[in-house]
Design an enzyme around this catalytic site. Sequence first.
Site, PDB file in Angstrom:
ATOM      1  CG  PHE A 140      -0.086  -0.629  -5.200  1.00 54.75           C
ATOM      2  CD1 PHE A 140       0.180  -1.287  -3.931  1.00 54.75           C
ATOM      3  CD2 PHE A 140       0.974  -0.284  -5.928  1.00 54.75           C
ATOM      4  CE1 PHE A 140       1.147  -1.847  -3.474  1.00 54.75           C
ATOM      5  CE2 PHE A 140       2.110  -0.893  -5.680  1.00 54.75           C
ATOM      6  CZ  PHE A 140       2.586  -1.637  -4.496  1.00 54.75           C
ATOM      7  CG  HIS A 141      -5.328   0.411  -9.790  1.00 54.19           C
ATOM      8  ND1 HIS A 141      -5.064   0.691 -10.945  1.00 54.19           N
ATOM      9  CD2 HIS A 141      -4.644   1.537  -9.276  1.00 54.19           C
ATOM     10  CE1 HIS A 141      -4.349   1.710 -11.382  1.00 54.19           C
ATOM     11  NE2 HIS A 141      -4.101   2.287 -10.071  1.00 54.19           N
ATOM     12  N   PRO A 142      -6.696  -2.165  -5.729  1.00 52.70           N
ATOM     13  CG  PRO A 142      -6.543  -2.425  -3.341  1.00 52.70           C
ATOM     14  CD  PRO A 142      -5.781  -1.800  -4.530  1.00 52.70           C
TER      15      PRO A 142
END
Length: 285
Positions: A222-224
Amino acid sequence: HTVSARREVLLCGGAINSPQLLMLSGIGPAAHLREHAIDVRVDLPGVGANLQDHPVVPMIWHTTGTTDLADFNNVRGLLRWMARGSGPLTSNVGEGGSFFRSREGLSAPDVQIHVAPSGFYDNGFHEPTSRMFTAGVTLVSVASRGSLRLRSADPAIHPAIDPAYFDDQVDLDAMLAGMRRTWDTCRQGPLARFLDRPWELPAEPTDDDLLEHVRRRAQTLFHPVATCAMGTGEDAVVDPSLAVRGVSGLCVVDASVMPVVPRGNTNAPTIMIAEKAADEIRKSS
């Protein structure tokens, strides 16, 4: 609803919603916008391009002689946390970790390990079936580049997201090297005596076993970032002051402006971007 801004608009939708909203507003790759009958206001090919993320592959062992974070996921544990702010439920889950280089010659670490005192193989959507230990092998320097594109001109329709994980062989090689080193680390020292049989992997995994595990269990951390990347070139979406190129009075203030994903969690860098925006607003006041 129609809302008018007197000075400027700050778009803070994140790496998914910011490029989506820009494209819905006619700011983005012209040919793609025309596919959805959207009037092109500014042709910016970089909107929705350059998507980067941190893929993680959980390596999990059943444990022996230990407790598990899930053992305390009950009313008693909850009340202890609520009353005194103490106990196992104060855990942030990722209680330990490390960074290292997957190969010689790299200028900085490209692999991060997230350690959890339980079995987290799908970001916690399922309860662990026994007491477990997780070492999440995470690629923090990625060569692969994904994209985000509209599926419709209707803002209620989710965009098409292609993270392109491991599209570049360099990323897959680094992940396999990171998994092999993590496996070797967990088989020695004080940690080894608490680890029993591995979960979903054989006792002596081959590279093919590890590759299959990547295919089966790789997931997002969840690090876009980078879908509205900052820069000065033709593919840049915002300039160094966060202003959208070719548009007056519009800035993007979120992780989408990072040109490259950081070698670590994105929360603190995103806060720094917001501080940068605040400084720019003060300068223009």
